[in-house]
Structure formats: C-alpha cells, structure tokens
Design an enzyme around this catalytic site. Structure first.
Site, PDB file in Angstrom:
ATOM      1  N   ARG A 104       0.848  -1.198   0.000  1.00  0.00           N
ATOM      2  CA  ARG A 104       0.000   0.000   0.000  1.00  0.00           C
ATOM      3  C   ARG A 104       0.870   1.230   0.000  1.00  0.00           C
ATOM      4  O   ARG A 104       1.728   1.377   0.866  1.00  0.00           O
ATOM      5  CB  ARG A 104      -0.829   0.031   1.285  1.00  0.00           C
ATOM      6  CG  ARG A 104      -2.037  -0.787   1.247  1.00  0.00           C
ATOM      7  CD  ARG A 104      -3.048  -0.362   2.271  1.00  0.00           C
ATOM      8  NE  ARG A 104      -2.554   0.070   3.567  1.00  0.00           N
ATOM      9  CZ  ARG A 104      -3.339   0.481   4.539  1.00  0.00           C
ATOM     10  NH1 ARG A 104      -4.647   0.515   4.352  1.00  0.00           N
ATOM     11  NH2 ARG A 104      -2.851   0.843   5.685  1.00  0.00           N
ATOM     12  N   THR A 108      -1.269   7.463  -0.583  1.00  0.00           N
ATOM     13  CA  THR A 108      -2.560   7.320  -1.265  1.00  0.00           C
ATOM     14  C   THR A 108      -3.372   6.143  -0.731  1.00  0.00           C
ATOM     15  O   THR A 108      -4.577   6.052  -0.968  1.00  0.00           O
ATOM     16  CB  THR A 108      -2.344   7.072  -2.767  1.00  0.00           C
ATOM     17  OG1 THR A 108      -1.685   5.807  -2.919  1.00  0.00           O
ATOM     18  CG2 THR A 108      -1.492   8.156  -3.408  1.00  0.00           C
ATOM     19  N   ASP A 200       0.584  -3.363  12.215  1.00  0.00           N
ATOM     20  CA  ASP A 200       1.030  -3.727  10.860  1.00  0.00           C
ATOM     21  C   ASP A 200       1.374  -5.220  10.843  1.00  0.00           C
ATOM     22  O   ASP A 200       2.366  -5.658  11.438  1.00  0.00           O
ATOM     23  CB  ASP A 200       2.260  -2.882  10.489  1.00  0.00           C
ATOM     24  CG  ASP A 200       2.641  -3.080   9.027  1.00  0.00           C
ATOM     25  OD1 ASP A 200       2.742  -2.092   8.303  1.00  0.00           O
ATOM     26  OD2 ASP A 200       2.843  -4.249   8.608  1.00  0.00           O
ATOM     27  N   ASP A 203       4.901  -6.253   9.447  1.00  0.00           N
ATOM     28  CA  ASP A 203       5.992  -5.917  10.375  1.00  0.00           C
ATOM     29  C   ASP A 203       5.994  -6.852  11.583  1.00  0.00           C
ATOM     30  O   ASP A 203       7.055  -7.253  12.061  1.00  0.00           O
ATOM     31  CB  ASP A 203       5.859  -4.461  10.845  1.00  0.00           C
ATOM     32  CG  ASP A 203       6.331  -3.481   9.782  1.00  0.00           C
ATOM     33  OD1 ASP A 203       7.058  -3.902   8.865  1.00  0.00           O
ATOM     34  OD2 ASP A 203       5.962  -2.294   9.874  1.00  0.00           O
TER      35      ASP A 203
HETATM   36  C1  PRP Z   1      -1.033  -4.790   4.424  1.00  0.00           C
HETATM   37  C2  PRP Z   1      -1.842  -6.061   4.518  1.00  0.00           C
HETATM   38  C3  PRP Z   1      -2.688  -6.007   3.287  1.00  0.00           C
HETATM   39  C4  PRP Z   1      -2.943  -4.541   3.117  1.00  0.00           C
HETATM   40  C5  PRP Z   1      -4.333  -4.247   3.581  1.00  0.00           C
HETATM   41  O1  PRP Z   1       0.023  -4.918   3.539  1.00  0.00           O
HETATM   42  O2  PRP Z   1      -1.066  -7.219   4.606  1.00  0.00           O
HETATM   43  O3  PRP Z   1      -2.060  -6.549   2.138  1.00  0.00           O
HETATM   44  O4  PRP Z   1      -1.997  -3.857   3.950  1.00  0.00           O
HETATM   45  O5  PRP Z   1      -4.644  -2.939   3.324  1.00  0.00           O
HETATM   46  P1  PRP Z   1      -5.766  -2.495   2.275  1.00  0.00           P
HETATM   47  O6  PRP Z   1      -6.946  -3.375   2.516  1.00  0.00           O
HETATM   48  O7  PRP Z   1      -6.013  -1.073   2.642  1.00  0.00           O
HETATM   49  O8  PRP Z   1      -5.192  -2.650   0.897  1.00  0.00           O
HETATM   50  P2  PRP Z   1       1.110  -3.763   3.310  1.00  0.00           P
HETATM   51  O9  PRP Z   1       0.711  -2.864   2.213  1.00  0.00           O
HETATM   52  O10 PRP Z   1       1.411  -3.118   4.631  1.00  0.00           O
HETATM   53  O11 PRP Z   1       2.367  -4.566   2.781  1.00  0.00           O
HETATM   54  P3  PRP Z   1       3.263  -5.650   3.531  1.00  0.00           P
HETATM   55  O12 PRP Z   1       2.395  -6.848   3.823  1.00  0.00           O
HETATM   56  O13 PRP Z   1       4.332  -5.925   2.540  1.00  0.00           O
HETATM   57  O14 PRP Z   1       3.777  -5.020   4.793  1.00  0.00           O
HETATM   58  N1  URA Z   2      -2.368  -3.319   7.016  1.00  0.00           N
HETATM   59  C1  URA Z   2      -1.990  -3.791   8.229  1.00  0.00           C
HETATM   60  O1  URA Z   2      -1.047  -4.572   8.336  1.00  0.00           O
HETATM   61  N2  URA Z   2      -2.683  -3.371   9.293  1.00  0.00           N
HETATM   62  C2  URA Z   2      -3.737  -2.534   9.216  1.00  0.00           C
HETATM   63  O2  URA Z   2      -4.338  -2.202  10.254  1.00  0.00           O
HETATM   64  C3  URA Z   2      -4.099  -2.051   7.946  1.00  0.00           C
HETATM   65  C4  URA Z   2      -3.402  -2.474   6.850  1.00  0.00           C
END
Ligand code: PRP
Ligand code: URA
Length: 209
Positions: A104, A108, A200, A203
């Site tokens: 994400r 944005t 997160d 993380d």
């Molecule tokens: C997180 C999570 C989802 C997304 C959800 O990933 O694992 O994929 O956010 O958010 P959304 O419904 O608003 O799209 P992130 O973008 O943090 O990437 P990562 O898993 O690589 O940390």
């Molecule tokens: N992605 C995450 O990992 N946590 C949230 O709360 C939203 C998006």
C-alpha cells in the site's frame, strides 16, 4: 450478494486475543497467524467437491469419498499473507501456491503491484486468496482482479481481521467471492489502519520496523 463468514469459534477468538496484544512477539505472532489460518481454512474448504471411490479396508470394500478434480490453489498477498501459508498447507498439502506482491502506498493507500506468479493450471483450480488484513480492501480487490484474468473455477478470500470499509468495498467489487475472516473490527483510522486491529501485520510477522 457476497457471502461473509465471521468465524466466532472459541479457539479462533482466544488466539486472536493474543495476536492483538501489543506485547506478543514475532515468534508467537507467526505461530498464531498460522494456527488461525488452519482453523479458518477448515471452514473455507467445507464445500470442496467430493467424488466416491472404493477403498479396501482390512475387513471389506468401503465406498469412501475423496476431493474431486484439480483441487486448490492458495494465493498469499505478499508480505503478510505468507504468514498464513504453512497453516493452510497443513490441511491441504497438495495445493499449489501462487504469489501476488502488493504494497500500500502510505500516502494514497492505493495498492502497488510488484510481483505475480500463479499456478499454470489455475483455471482448473479453486483459489483461496490469503491476507490477514482487509483494511480499505484495495489490496484484496486488486489481487482478486488479477487472478480473475486467469479464469480460475472459483475464488474465496481468507483474512483474519476486516474493517467494515474494506469488507463493503470487497463485496461491492467482487460479489461472487466468499469472504472468511476471524473478526470484523470497528473502523479505519486516518492512516488506514484497522481499529482496534493488531497494527502492521507484515511488520509483526517478520519483525521489521
Ligand atoms: C497490508 C496487509 C494487506 C494490506 C491491507 O500490507 O497485509 O495486504 O496492507 O490494506 P488495504 O486493505 O487497505 O489494501 P502492506 O501494504 O502493509 O504490505 P506488507 O504486507 O508488505 O507489509
Ligand atoms: N495493514 C496492516 O497490516 N494493518 C492494518 O491495520 C491495515 C493495513
């Protein structure tokens, strides 16, 4: 309209409480994500088609049932969806695994795709998309749109925590996709994080940040 199942099983809810706790470290967090994925997968696979076969037991020939056809493909959304893979493969070890890389954009909140590798025979398979967090829904919606281009038999989404905003967006964009989650939380905050959520997920699984 899309079918939504919020899994209220006591084992899932107990594990989810520990998962949400800010004091839970990465090792335990990873184990819990995997265990919850196994438990949700049990329900998400309830309607897999079966066929009858004959099995010779030590006593007689029994008419038994096995899963029919080419079966399943799991598609985790990187990174956090990776945490659910071992848990679902524990139940369906012969499933294929595809990967979709999305992150994400922090400004944005729109998903940015950086990787996509799906099983060659995906059109003969039932697909279950894995991502612990359904926040705005953008990542799940994009991943499912990508997979639909390849024409799988069916698609389901398996998550752990959903925000009402993300759930509504996913239902609207893909009304044919069944959604399985362990909890429906309260709302998204101004940074697009689920409240109360668990922070997160990527993380916490990988110990980054
Ligand atoms: C997180 C999570 C989802 C997304 C959800 O990933 O694992 O994929 O956010 O958010 P959304 O419904 O608003 O799209 P992130 O973008 O943090 O990437 P990562 O898993 O690589 O940390
Ligand atoms: N992605 C995450 O990992 N946590 C949230 O709360 C939203 C998006």
């Amino acid at each position: 309209m899309a079918k939504v199942i919020v899994m209220d099983h006591p084992l899932i809810q107990h594990k989810l409480s520990i998962l949400r706790n800010e004091k839970t470290g990465s090792k335990e967090f990873r184990a819990l994500v995997s265990e919850i994925a196994t438990l949700i997968c049990y329900e998400a696979t309830r309607d897999l088609p079966l066929k009858e076969v004959e099995t010779k037991t030590p006593v007689a020939v029994a008419k038994t049932k096995v899963i029919a056809g080419k079966k399943l493909a799991f598609v985790p959304i990187l990174r956090a969806g990776l945490g659910m893979v071992d848990g679902v493969l524990a139940l369906v070890p012969s499933a294929r695994v595809g990967h979709i890389g999305l992150y994400r954009d922090p400004e944005t909140l729109k998903p940015v795709e950086y990787y996509c590798k799906l099983p060659a025979d995906i059109e003969e398979r039932e697909v279950i998309v894995l991502d612990p967090m359904l926040a705005t829904g953008g990542s799940a919606i994009d991943a499912i749109s990508q997979i639909k281009l390849r024409g799988p038999k069916t698609i389901k989404f398996m998550g752990i925590i959903a925000a009402p905003e993300g759930l509504e967006a996913l239902k609207k964009a893909h009304p044919d996709v069944e959604i399985y989650v362990a909890a429906l939380d309260d709302h998204l905050n101004e940074h697009g994080y689920i409240v109360p959520g668990l922070g997160d997920a990527g993380d916490r699984i990988f110990g980054t940040k």
